[in-house]
Design a protein around this motif. Structure first.
Motif, short mmCIF file in Angstrom:
data_model
loop_
_atom_site.label_atom_id
_atom_site.label_comp_id
_atom_site.label_asym_id
_atom_site.label_seq_id
_atom_site.Cartn_x
_atom_site.Cartn_y
_atom_site.Cartn_z
N GLU A 82 6.79 -0.85 -17.19
CA GLU A 82 6.11 -0.82 -18.48
C GLU A 82 7.09 -0.71 -19.65
O GLU A 82 6.71 -0.95 -20.80
CB GLU A 82 5.11 0.35 -18.51
CG GLU A 82 5.74 1.74 -18.59
CD GLU A 82 6.20 2.28 -17.23
OE1 GLU A 82 6.64 3.44 -17.18
OE2 GLU A 82 6.11 1.52 -16.24
N ARG A 83 8.34 -0.39 -19.38
CA ARG A 83 9.33 -0.26 -20.45
C ARG A 83 10.10 -1.57 -20.67
O ARG A 83 10.95 -1.64 -21.55
CB ARG A 83 10.32 0.86 -20.13
CG ARG A 83 9.67 2.22 -19.99
CD ARG A 83 10.68 3.27 -19.61
NE ARG A 83 10.01 4.51 -19.22
CZ ARG A 83 10.61 5.53 -18.60
NH1 ARG A 83 11.91 5.44 -18.31
NH2 ARG A 83 9.94 6.61 -18.28
N ILE A 106 15.39 -6.02 -21.35
CA ILE A 106 15.33 -6.01 -22.81
C ILE A 106 14.05 -5.31 -23.26
O ILE A 106 12.98 -5.50 -22.67
CB ILE A 106 15.35 -7.44 -23.38
CG1 ILE A 106 16.58 -8.21 -22.87
CG2 ILE A 106 15.31 -7.44 -24.91
CD1 ILE A 106 16.52 -9.70 -23.13
N THR A 107 14.17 -4.50 -24.30
CA THR A 107 12.99 -3.92 -24.93
C THR A 107 13.32 -3.61 -26.38
O THR A 107 14.45 -3.81 -26.84
CB THR A 107 12.53 -2.64 -24.21
OG1 THR A 107 11.21 -2.30 -24.64
CG2 THR A 107 13.47 -1.47 -24.48
N HIS A 139 17.16 4.29 -19.64
CA HIS A 139 15.82 4.13 -20.20
C HIS A 139 14.90 3.32 -19.30
O HIS A 139 13.70 3.60 -19.20
CB HIS A 139 15.92 3.46 -21.57
CG HIS A 139 14.61 3.05 -22.16
ND1 HIS A 139 13.75 3.94 -22.78
CD2 HIS A 139 13.98 1.83 -22.21
CE1 HIS A 139 12.68 3.31 -23.19
NE2 HIS A 139 12.78 2.04 -22.86
N PHE A 140 15.42 2.29 -18.65
CA PHE A 140 14.57 1.37 -17.88
C PHE A 140 14.25 1.89 -16.48
O PHE A 140 13.55 1.23 -15.73
CB PHE A 140 15.23 0.01 -17.78
CG PHE A 140 15.33 -0.72 -19.09
CD1 PHE A 140 14.21 -1.27 -19.70
CD2 PHE A 140 16.55 -0.84 -19.74
CE1 PHE A 140 14.30 -1.94 -20.91
CE2 PHE A 140 16.66 -1.51 -20.95
CZ PHE A 140 15.53 -2.06 -21.54
N GLU A 141 14.78 3.05 -16.11
CA GLU A 141 14.62 3.56 -14.76
C GLU A 141 13.46 4.55 -14.69
O GLU A 141 13.23 5.34 -15.61
CB GLU A 141 15.91 4.21 -14.29
CG GLU A 141 17.06 3.21 -14.22
CD GLU A 141 18.40 3.86 -13.91
OE1 GLU A 141 18.40 4.96 -13.31
OE2 GLU A 141 19.44 3.29 -14.29
N THR A 143 19.13 -3.14 -24.55
CA THR A 143 19.36 -3.94 -23.36
C THR A 143 20.16 -3.13 -22.34
O THR A 143 20.94 -2.25 -22.71
CB THR A 143 20.12 -5.23 -23.67
OG1 THR A 143 21.46 -4.90 -24.12
CG2 THR A 143 19.42 -6.05 -24.73
N SER A 144 19.96 -3.43 -21.09
CA SER A 144 20.76 -2.85 -20.01
C SER A 144 20.95 -3.92 -18.93
O SER A 144 20.06 -4.75 -18.69
CB SER A 144 20.09 -1.62 -19.39
OG SER A 144 20.07 -0.54 -20.28
N LEU A 145 22.11 -3.88 -18.27
CA LEU A 145 22.44 -4.83 -17.22
C LEU A 145 22.43 -4.14 -15.86
O LEU A 145 22.95 -3.03 -15.72
CB LEU A 145 23.82 -5.46 -17.45
CG LEU A 145 24.10 -6.08 -18.82
CD1 LEU A 145 25.47 -6.72 -18.82
CD2 LEU A 145 23.02 -7.09 -19.18
N TYR A 146 21.85 -4.82 -14.87
CA TYR A 146 21.84 -4.33 -13.49
C TYR A 146 22.30 -5.44 -12.55
O TYR A 146 21.94 -6.60 -12.72
CB TYR A 146 20.44 -3.86 -13.10
CG TYR A 146 20.04 -2.55 -13.76
CD1 TYR A 146 20.19 -1.35 -13.10
CD2 TYR A 146 19.54 -2.55 -15.06
CE1 TYR A 146 19.85 -0.15 -13.72
CE2 TYR A 146 19.20 -1.36 -15.68
CZ TYR A 146 19.36 -0.17 -15.01
OH TYR A 146 19.02 1.02 -15.63
#
Length: 399
Positions: A387-388, A15-16, A359-361, A57-60
């Protein structure tokens, strides 16, 4: 013999807060299946975007092993969460991490609805995460585990979803993409049968504008997103055959096999489909009847890397290219890299969507000069840019 068992399974939500939307003008209208109803079709201004900051948000999916190696895949669709939470994740515990064919078959047989929908999306996520485990375990990128590659870079075509069609934007965008090195680009129709003759004229104009901008040496493809009927598709094909589109994508829903057959017999424009064919049994009639020139199965929806490889083997004897749907980039890129350029000539890259999707990668694959370098990190190389990330939540945990 390597003994590495699955010891944990979890779905992690990252989440960011992002300062602004990537589409400050909103999202342009697109012809969709529900566009037959004018009340469901967006007007010329498209869908407006609320101003200000927004939650991202993104799910992994992460799979841990008794060997101390953890595999990861994502972003995955939220539809995968319910099947994983409802027993699928727990059923994986204790299984041999390297027995991917057995695990795939076990999950496929585990629910009467596994062939399609959210169950197949969950199976795809598991399969892809297990391929990442193997890559990390053996210190090799997935494409190398799949047989290696004869290419140092993989061509990408620019998929323009999110581009408006007014005020010369088609011509500007098409020319800019050529300047960036893309040798192929895909455009999305704004209208369908529900928008009448004016909508047809706009769809024809889209092809004319794109071809005028790129000349004769760039491939052009067009996506109808299951929103047309046979008469409408035939009319558009007759009016634009002179422009030599490289394919017309998904004019009809996936079950409309007879409509595909009739259109195929009445136009020289190649046809493409497959992102909503979630099963090898669905793909087979399209191959046997010679209905398509390009199969676009999606490894995040059709059963993961394992089943996309099987579909490549099915398509090759029929002379049908496999260019996976570009819902995500990781699995598609590695499968394409492992195949002959004749079987898998290129990948799809959604130029407006992929940067934020990943985005989170820390270092997701991205085209330079219209091609993507072969990844060199173990597995899919998905590492988080810490950091993201403002917060993280476990949505599913097992083990």
């Amino acid at each position: 013999m390597i003994d590495a068992r699955i010891s944990s399974v979890r779905v992690l939500e990252l989440i960011t807060t992002l300062p602004e939307d990537p589409f400050p003008r909103g999202f342009p209208r697109q012809s969709r299946p529900a566009s037959v109803y004018e009340s469901c079709h967006l007007g010329p201004e498209g869908r407006p975007t609320p101003g200000g900051s927004r939650r991202k948000t993104s799910l992994y999916l992460e799979i841990g092993t008794t060997a101390g190696v953890t595999g990861r895949y994502g972003p995955i669709d939220r539809e995968a969460v319910a099947p994983l939470a409802d027993g699928m994740a727990a059923s994986l515990l204790g299984l041999d991490t390297l027995a991917h064919s057995y695990i795939w078959d076990l999950l496929q047989r585990g629910n009467r609805h596994s062939r399609h929908g959210q169950h197949k999306i969950a199976i795809s996520a598991v399969d892809n995460a297990l391929w990442d485990v193997r890559g990390r375990m053996f210190g090799a990128p997935v494409w190398q585990l799949l047989g290696g590659s004869g290419r140092a870079r993989i061509p990408a075509y620019a998929s323009t979803l999110g581009t408006f069609h007014d005020d010369g934007e088609v011509e500007r965008t098409a020319a800019e993409l050529m300047d960036e090195g893309y040798t192929a680009q895909k455009w999305f129709f704004a209208d369908g049968p529900g928008q009448g003759a004016d909508g047809m004229d706009r769809n024809v104009a889209l092809a004319e504008q794109a071809r005028s901008a790129v000349g004769d040496h760039c491939a052009l493809m067009f996506d109808a997103f299951m929103s047309w009927d046979l008469a409408y598709a035939r009319q558009w094909c007759r009016r634009v055959e002179r422009l030599r589109p490289d394919w017309l994508e998904e004019p009809f829903p996936p079950g409309a096999v007879p409509a595909y057959a009739q259109l195929r017999s009445s136009t020289a424009i190649p046809l493409a489909t497959g992102e909503h064919l979630y099963d090898r049994h669905d793909v087979l009639p399209y191959l046997q009847q010679g209905l398509i020139s390009v199969l676009q199965a999606d490894p995040e929806w059709c059963g993961g890397v394992t089943d996309l490889l099987r579909m490549c083997a099915m398509a090759e004897p029929f002379g049908v290219a496999v260019i996976p749907h570009g819902h995500g980039i990781h699995a598609a890129l590695h499968v394409v890299a492992s195949q002959s350029p004749e079987v898998c000539p290129r990948v799809e890259y959604l130029v407006h969507h992929m940067p934020e999707r990943h985005h989170f990668e820390a270092d997701p694959p991205a085209p330079k000069g219209g091609t993507i370098a072969l990844p060199t990190s173990p597995g899919f190389g998905i590492e988080f840019a810490e950091e993201r990330i403002e917060a993280r939540v476990d949505l599913v945990t097992a083990g």
